[in-house]
Motif scaffolding. Structure first.
Motif, PDB file in Angstrom:
ATOM      1  N   ALA A 106      50.321   7.325  69.237  1.00 29.23           N
ATOM      2  CA  ALA A 106      51.660   7.662  68.747  1.00 29.23           C
ATOM      3  C   ALA A 106      52.704   7.426  69.832  1.00 29.23           C
ATOM      4  O   ALA A 106      53.805   6.945  69.549  1.00 29.23           O
ATOM      5  CB  ALA A 106      51.691   9.115  68.293  1.00 29.23           C
ATOM      6  N   GLU A 107      52.356   7.759  71.062  1.00 28.56           N
ATOM      7  CA  GLU A 107      53.302   7.548  72.164  1.00 28.56           C
ATOM      8  C   GLU A 107      53.599   6.060  72.342  1.00 28.56           C
ATOM      9  O   GLU A 107      54.745   5.658  72.524  1.00 28.56           O
ATOM     10  CB  GLU A 107      52.744   8.136  73.458  1.00 28.56           C
ATOM     11  CG  GLU A 107      53.684   7.960  74.658  1.00 28.56           C
ATOM     12  CD  GLU A 107      53.163   8.607  75.921  1.00 28.56           C
ATOM     13  OE1 GLU A 107      53.904   8.593  76.921  1.00 28.56           O
ATOM     14  OE2 GLU A 107      52.025   9.109  75.918  1.00 28.56           O
ATOM     15  N   ARG A 108      52.557   5.245  72.280  1.00 34.49           N
ATOM     16  CA  ARG A 108      52.772   3.798  72.427  1.00 34.49           C
ATOM     17  C   ARG A 108      53.618   3.258  71.288  1.00 34.49           C
ATOM     18  O   ARG A 108      54.534   2.463  71.501  1.00 34.49           O
ATOM     19  CB  ARG A 108      51.425   3.069  72.479  1.00 34.49           C
ATOM     20  CG  ARG A 108      51.572   1.576  72.721  1.00 34.49           C
ATOM     21  CD  ARG A 108      50.244   0.853  72.778  1.00 34.49           C
ATOM     22  NE  ARG A 108      49.429   1.290  73.907  1.00 34.49           N
ATOM     23  CZ  ARG A 108      48.266   0.704  74.237  1.00 34.49           C
ATOM     24  NH1 ARG A 108      47.809  -0.324  73.519  1.00 34.49           N
ATOM     25  NH2 ARG A 108      47.566   1.147  75.256  1.00 34.49           N
ATOM     26  N   LEU A 109      53.314   3.695  70.074  1.00 35.70           N
ATOM     27  CA  LEU A 109      54.085   3.235  68.909  1.00 35.70           C
ATOM     28  C   LEU A 109      55.550   3.614  69.044  1.00 35.70           C
ATOM     29  O   LEU A 109      56.442   2.786  68.829  1.00 35.70           O
ATOM     30  CB  LEU A 109      53.492   3.825  67.624  1.00 35.70           C
ATOM     31  CG  LEU A 109      54.080   3.356  66.293  1.00 35.70           C
ATOM     32  CD1 LEU A 109      53.054   3.524  65.173  1.00 35.70           C
ATOM     33  CD2 LEU A 109      55.358   4.089  65.903  1.00 35.70           C
ATOM     34  N   ALA A 110      55.813   4.879  69.388  1.00 39.12           N
ATOM     35  CA  ALA A 110      57.192   5.350  69.465  1.00 39.12           C
ATOM     36  C   ALA A 110      57.972   4.640  70.561  1.00 39.12           C
ATOM     37  O   ALA A 110      59.128   4.252  70.378  1.00 39.12           O
ATOM     38  CB  ALA A 110      57.207   6.858  69.698  1.00 39.12           C
ATOM     39  N   ARG A 111      57.360   4.470  71.716  1.00 34.19           N
ATOM     40  CA  ARG A 111      58.048   3.810  72.835  1.00 34.19           C
ATOM     41  C   ARG A 111      58.331   2.340  72.539  1.00 34.19           C
ATOM     42  O   ARG A 111      59.369   1.811  72.927  1.00 34.19           O
ATOM     43  CB  ARG A 111      57.221   3.937  74.113  1.00 34.19           C
ATOM     44  CG  ARG A 111      57.183   5.352  74.685  1.00 34.19           C
ATOM     45  CD  ARG A 111      56.429   5.412  75.993  1.00 34.19           C
ATOM     46  NE  ARG A 111      56.379   6.748  76.541  1.00 34.19           N
ATOM     47  CZ  ARG A 111      57.357   7.299  77.279  1.00 34.19           C
ATOM     48  NH1 ARG A 111      58.453   6.602  77.539  1.00 34.19           N
ATOM     49  NH2 ARG A 111      57.225   8.523  77.740  1.00 34.19           N
ATOM     50  N   GLU A 112      57.418   1.671  71.855  1.00 34.86           N
ATOM     51  CA  GLU A 112      57.575   0.237  71.589  1.00 34.86           C
ATOM     52  C   GLU A 112      58.459  -0.049  70.379  1.00 34.86           C
ATOM     53  O   GLU A 112      58.887  -1.192  70.185  1.00 34.86           O
ATOM     54  CB  GLU A 112      56.198  -0.400  71.394  1.00 34.86           C
ATOM     55  CG  GLU A 112      55.341  -0.404  72.656  1.00 34.86           C
ATOM     56  CD  GLU A 112      53.949  -0.972  72.424  1.00 34.86           C
ATOM     57  OE1 GLU A 112      53.627  -1.290  71.253  1.00 34.86           O
ATOM     58  OE2 GLU A 112      53.186  -1.082  73.402  1.00 34.86           O
TER      59      GLU A 112
END
Length: 355
Positions: free
Chosen positions: A170-176
């Motif tokens: 989720a962190e990777r998705l949100a940041r990207e």
């Protein structure tokens, strides 16, 4: 119906017809075949094959269920959506949840799609055409369910492949994708609890699953890295719930776009009942609504050389300056940032023409 023997008397044709006798043509036009080409009896005749449903004069059967019996037994439209898209009868809780989602998506307010329906209605057209116009307006600004859902699928697959926790994915998705309008997290619902209520309802009914859990993690990360207040919006809530109900991103988009047409149909009817149709030229644009160049005389054609201005740029600096000037001409398209990538990727679809 004619056949290949139905040929005109070519001797009656005299003279040439354009370039039809050119030797560059792949065939002799004057000796081409006339009539109907017989069917190839060595090939099986083409026919549609579907596992969705079949019908005859006695019944319509969807995914094996006789639809008359489905209705007589007391099932409803929502149940049929599960049957058509998932080949199963839903639980009572799933049926209640999809009812909840569809009522929220029906939304009778004067949104863009509703306004489109009213505009089309004024031209004295059919209600179905007005509803169709509203669905065509149902783009990413009103419900990017395909883009949202396919993105979640991609990052969940990534988590499984790389051994990431749900929070890490989720962190990777949100940041990207923080600035993407289809993230499902925005500043649209800061004062409206509708999105959070939808997830709460899913949890209350026991139909919340990994997609809602994943979406909650995305919201946490997005809020942590955003420079402005943001929260779960209706796209994120609706998309996550529909995925947990077992609908694909594309099925979600189809169901909710058509759901919106129920509301815009009411707008169409009201538009033509409250007022008469608009006749050609009846709706005019007053000068007060115009903010372009002032009225100016059209120069004589003989003076074109003195007033015309070439659009050709000879240096990079000239091009850059011309582009900036053209951006000031609203309606020229120069202020639009073009998306060079395949537009099908915007919806999350991997291949054009195939889901």
């Amino acid at each position: 119906m004619g056949n290949l023997t139905d040929k005109p008397d070519l001797n009656q044709k005299k003279g040439k017809i354009g370039n039809l006798d050119s030797p560059k043509n792949p065939f002799d036009y004057m000796k081409r075949e006339y009539g109907t080409v017989p069917l190839d009896t060595k090939r099986a005749p083409f026919q549609w094959v579907s596992e969705v449903a079949y019908k005859n004069v006695h019944r319509i059967v969807a995914r094996g269920y006789d639809t008359t019996e489905v209705m007589e037994e007391g099932y409803g439209v929502v149940d049929m959506l599960f049957i058509d898209y998932q080949a199963r009868i839903p639980t009572v809780e799933e049926e209640q949840m999809l009812n909840y989602v569809m009522i929220m998506a029906l939304e009778d307010g004067l949104s863009g799609p509703a306004v489109m329906s009213r505009i089309v209605a004024q031209s004295k057209t059919f209600l179905t055409q007005a509803c169709g116009a509203s669905i065509l307006a149902f783009g990413h600004a009103y419900g990017a369910y395909s883009a949202f859902g396919n993105r979640l699928e991609v990052y969940l697959q990534l988590a499984e492949k790389e051994g990431l926790t749900l929070a890490q994915a989720a962190e990777r998705l949100a940041r990207e994708n923080l600035t993407d309008e289809a993230l499902g997290v925005s500043n649209l619902m800061l004062k409206d609890p509708a999105a959070k209520r939808m997830l709460a309802q899913a949890e209350k009914l026991g139909v919340a699953g990994k997609y809602i859990e994943f979406t909650r993690e995305i919201v946490k990360t997005a809020q942590a890295v955003s420079d402005e207040p943001i929260d779960l919006d209706m796209l994120g809530a609706t998309g996550a719930v529909m995925l947990d109900l077992g609908f694909s991103p594309e099925a979600t988009w189809a169901i909710l776009a058509v759901t919106r047409s129920f509301a815009v149909g009411a707008h169409y009817i009201e538009e033509i009942e409250r007022d008469d149709y608009r006749r050609t030229g009846q709706t005019l644009t007053p000068k007060e609504f115009y903010d372009g160049p002032a009225d100016r005389p059209v120069p004589p054609l003989k003076d074109r050389g003195r007033v015309a201005k070439s659009g050709i740029c000879h240096t990079l600096d000239e091009w850059a300056q011309a582009r900036e000037e053209r951006k000031k001409v609203i309606g020229s398209g120069y202020s639009i940032v073009e998306e060079i990538e395949d537009p099908s990727k915007k919806s999350g679809i991997k291949k054009v023409g195939k889901l």
